[in-house]
Design a protein around this motif. Structure first.
Motif, short mmCIF file in Angstrom:
data_model
loop_
_atom_site.label_atom_id
_atom_site.label_comp_id
_atom_site.label_asym_id
_atom_site.label_seq_id
_atom_site.Cartn_x
_atom_site.Cartn_y
_atom_site.Cartn_z
N UNK A 156 10.74 70.26 -25.16
CA UNK A 156 9.98 69.83 -26.05
C UNK A 156 10.75 70.19 -27.58
N UNK A 157 10.65 69.10 -28.21
CA UNK A 157 11.59 69.14 -29.49
C UNK A 157 10.88 70.27 -30.38
N UNK A 158 9.59 70.54 -30.31
CA UNK A 158 9.02 71.37 -31.37
C UNK A 158 9.61 72.88 -30.97
N UNK A 213 19.79 76.03 -24.60
CA UNK A 213 18.21 75.60 -24.32
C UNK A 213 17.92 74.36 -24.79
N UNK A 214 18.23 73.77 -25.80
CA UNK A 214 17.80 72.63 -26.37
C UNK A 214 18.55 71.37 -25.85
N UNK A 215 19.67 71.67 -25.13
CA UNK A 215 20.37 70.49 -24.67
C UNK A 215 20.19 70.32 -23.12
N UNK A 216 19.45 71.22 -22.31
CA UNK A 216 19.19 71.16 -21.06
C UNK A 216 18.92 69.70 -20.51
N UNK A 217 19.30 69.20 -19.68
CA UNK A 217 19.19 67.98 -19.03
C UNK A 217 19.48 67.00 -19.84
N UNK A 265 19.88 75.79 -17.80
CA UNK A 265 18.36 75.70 -17.52
C UNK A 265 17.75 77.01 -17.77
N UNK A 266 18.41 78.03 -17.58
CA UNK A 266 17.72 79.21 -17.56
C UNK A 266 17.46 79.80 -18.96
N UNK A 278 22.60 82.49 -31.09
CA UNK A 278 22.65 81.19 -31.34
C UNK A 278 23.15 80.08 -30.29
N UNK A 279 24.06 80.59 -29.41
CA UNK A 279 24.89 79.40 -28.54
C UNK A 279 23.84 79.44 -27.36
#
Length: 187
Positions: A58-60, A42-46, A88-89, A36-37
């Protein structure tokens, strides 16, 4: 796609991309060792890039469509956050190409096995555009871009490609017999 040849869509940045731009400090409490973490990172990169920057995630899918990040000088400067590399990975990035790196960011790429840090003396961030398809050919020590940008030499990667491909320093050391392999946990 092995670590010896990495092909993907590029996301282009400039100089002095710091770890706060890759992942802001407020998210350091997320544990990347849980599924989960890892997905949340991943969804927070950059997430710390300036407002108005081209979206990286990509929000999808919660992942990045960009598997190669191109920067200029001093990529990964700032705090010594392993989370920045892991983020990033987790987002799907396989390699970063830059003119130079902050030492600890480079080391975190290798030790975690998340990203292959590639050094090119050519200032690719001024030649390649976000969305260009780029190929890093480790054995030939070259970066190729389908958009017509001239091939750019890279510094030798050596054993780093094998370490990253194995999943980091400890996984590589186990694979080559430098440390004992982990025994399966008894149930």
């Amino acid at each position: 796609m092995s670590a010896k040849t990495i092909r993907g869509v590029a996301y282009v940045l400039g100089d002095n991309i710091d770890t706060d731009q890759i992942l802001t400090a407020e998210y350091l409490k997320i544990n990347p060792s849980s599924p989960e973490g890892y997905a949340q990172l991943a969804s927070l990169a950059m997430c710390g890039l300036p407002e108005g920057s081209l979206p990286f995630i990509d929000p999808q899918t919660g992942k990045s469509p960009y598997s190669i990040v191109i920067g200029g000088q001093n990529f990964g400067c700032g705090s010594s956050r392993e989370h920045a590399v892991v983020t990033l990975g987790a987002a799907g990035v396989r390699a970063v190409i830059a003119q130079s790196y902050a030492r600890i960011f480079f080391r975190n790429c290798v030790s975690t096995g998340q990203l292959l840090p590639v050094v090119s003396n050519a200032r690719l961030c001024d030649q390649v555009k976000t969305g260009d398809v780029v190929e890093i050919v480790v054995d030939e020590q070259v970066v190729r871009c389908e958009s017509g940008v001239a091939d750019a030499p890279i510094e030798p990667v050596g054993e780093l490609a094998n370490i990253v491909e194995a999943g980091g320093l400890f996984a590589y050391a186990r694979a080559v017999g430098k440390i004992p392999a982990r025994e399966a946990a008894e149930v």
